[in-house]
Design a protein around this motif. Structure first.
Motif, mmCIF file in Angstrom:
data_model
loop_
_atom_site.group_PDB
_atom_site.id
_atom_site.type_symbol
_atom_site.label_atom_id
_atom_site.label_comp_id
_atom_site.label_asym_id
_atom_site.label_seq_id
_atom_site.Cartn_x
_atom_site.Cartn_y
_atom_site.Cartn_z
ATOM 1 N N HIS A 73 0.816 -1.219 0.000
ATOM 2 C CA HIS A 73 0.000 0.000 0.000
ATOM 3 C C HIS A 73 0.848 1.266 0.000
ATOM 4 N N GLU A 74 2.047 1.201 0.538
ATOM 5 C CA GLU A 74 2.895 2.391 0.597
ATOM 6 C C GLU A 74 3.278 2.889 -0.786
ATOM 7 N N VAL A 75 3.238 1.995 -1.764
ATOM 8 C CA VAL A 75 3.648 2.368 -3.123
ATOM 9 C C VAL A 75 2.651 3.340 -3.742
ATOM 10 N N ILE A 76 1.382 3.253 -3.372
ATOM 11 C CA ILE A 76 0.355 4.108 -3.973
ATOM 12 C C ILE A 76 0.648 5.579 -3.690
ATOM 13 N N ASP A 77 1.168 5.874 -2.513
ATOM 14 C CA ASP A 77 1.504 7.263 -2.188
ATOM 15 C C ASP A 77 2.731 7.755 -2.947
ATOM 16 N N MET A 78 3.545 6.840 -3.438
ATOM 17 C CA MET A 78 4.762 7.219 -4.154
ATOM 18 C C MET A 78 4.531 7.468 -5.640
ATOM 19 N N VAL A 79 3.337 7.137 -6.163
ATOM 20 C CA VAL A 79 3.078 7.262 -7.594
ATOM 21 C C VAL A 79 2.909 8.738 -7.953
ATOM 22 N N PRO A 80 3.651 9.230 -8.953
ATOM 23 C CA PRO A 80 3.480 10.630 -9.369
ATOM 24 C C PRO A 80 2.169 10.810 -10.135
ATOM 25 N N GLU A 81 1.568 11.988 -9.987
ATOM 26 C CA GLU A 81 0.335 12.300 -10.715
ATOM 27 C C GLU A 81 0.665 12.516 -12.188
ATOM 28 N N GLU A 82 -0.218 11.991 -13.061
ATOM 29 C CA GLU A 82 -0.004 12.126 -14.503
ATOM 30 C C GLU A 82 -1.248 12.682 -15.146
ATOM 31 N N ASN A 83 -1.060 13.384 -16.234
ATOM 32 C CA ASN A 83 -2.177 13.875 -17.019
ATOM 33 C C ASN A 83 -2.594 12.760 -17.954
ATOM 34 N N VAL A 84 -3.784 12.211 -17.757
ATOM 35 C CA VAL A 84 -4.233 11.044 -18.501
ATOM 36 C C VAL A 84 -4.814 11.431 -19.844
ATOM 37 N N SER A 85 -5.382 12.642 -19.967
ATOM 38 C CA SER A 85 -6.073 12.999 -21.206
ATOM 39 C C SER A 85 -5.068 13.266 -22.316
ATOM 40 N N THR A 86 -5.330 12.680 -23.475
ATOM 41 C CA THR A 86 -4.489 12.919 -24.646
ATOM 42 C C THR A 86 -5.278 13.610 -25.744
ATOM 43 N N ARG A 87 -6.574 13.765 -25.561
ATOM 44 C CA ARG A 87 -7.385 14.446 -26.566
ATOM 45 C C ARG A 87 -7.158 15.953 -26.479
ATOM 46 N N GLY A 88 -7.221 16.589 -27.633
ATOM 47 C CA GLY A 88 -7.097 18.023 -27.677
ATOM 48 C C GLY A 88 -5.669 18.533 -27.627
#
Length: 144
Positions: A73-88
């Motif tokens: 579970h500790e790994v979830i806090d280590m994940v960097p935020e990413e911009n998922v949208s590729t449209r536009g």
């Protein structure tokens, strides 16, 4: 959160991998790629029925054989935020040939009067010389 970014964040962490054939692998994630292929180190492999165990120094697991992964579970806090949208974004990648290519201009009919220039009677559209007047593409100075 994307699965591959979660795996990248879980590198050097201990994970459990169960394969589609029922075998399980406990080890430290050394590396992963875009196809979810995994390199594990310090691995303990368990057979399908759970009665045999193997200690393996390193192991490669192909991504399409994985049934599920168990990550701390500790790994979830280590994940960097990413911009998922590729449209536009203006970047067009995908299948197909795209728009605006058209059919080309062509060479027209191949009759003796036209000798391949202009559109002629067999060309596209009704431009100059598109009637039965030879098909050269030039406008004559005759008055009718």
């Amino acid at each position: 959160m994307l699965p591959l970014s979660l795996l990248k964040a879980a590198q050097d962490q201990e994970i459990l991998v169960e394969l589609k054939n029922g075998e399980t692998y406990n080890g430290h994630l050394a590396n992963c790629d875009t196809w979810m292929n995994l390199n594990l180190r310090q691995v303990i492999c368990t057979s399908r029925d759970g009665d045999r165990f193997w200690r393996i120094p390193t192991c490669y697991i192909r991504g399409n054989t994985i049934k599920y992964l168990c990550i701390p579970h500790e790994v979830i806090d280590m994940v960097p935020e990413e911009n998922v949208s590729t449209r536009g974004t203006g970047v067009s990648r995908g299948r197909g040939r795209g728009r605006g290519r058209g059919r080309g201009r062509g060479r027209g009919s191949n009759n003796s009067a036209g000798s391949g220039r202009g559109r002629g009677a067999a060309g596209r559209g009704a431009g100059a010389g598109a009637g039965a007047g030879g098909g050269t593409g030039y406008v004559s100075k005759r008055t009718y």
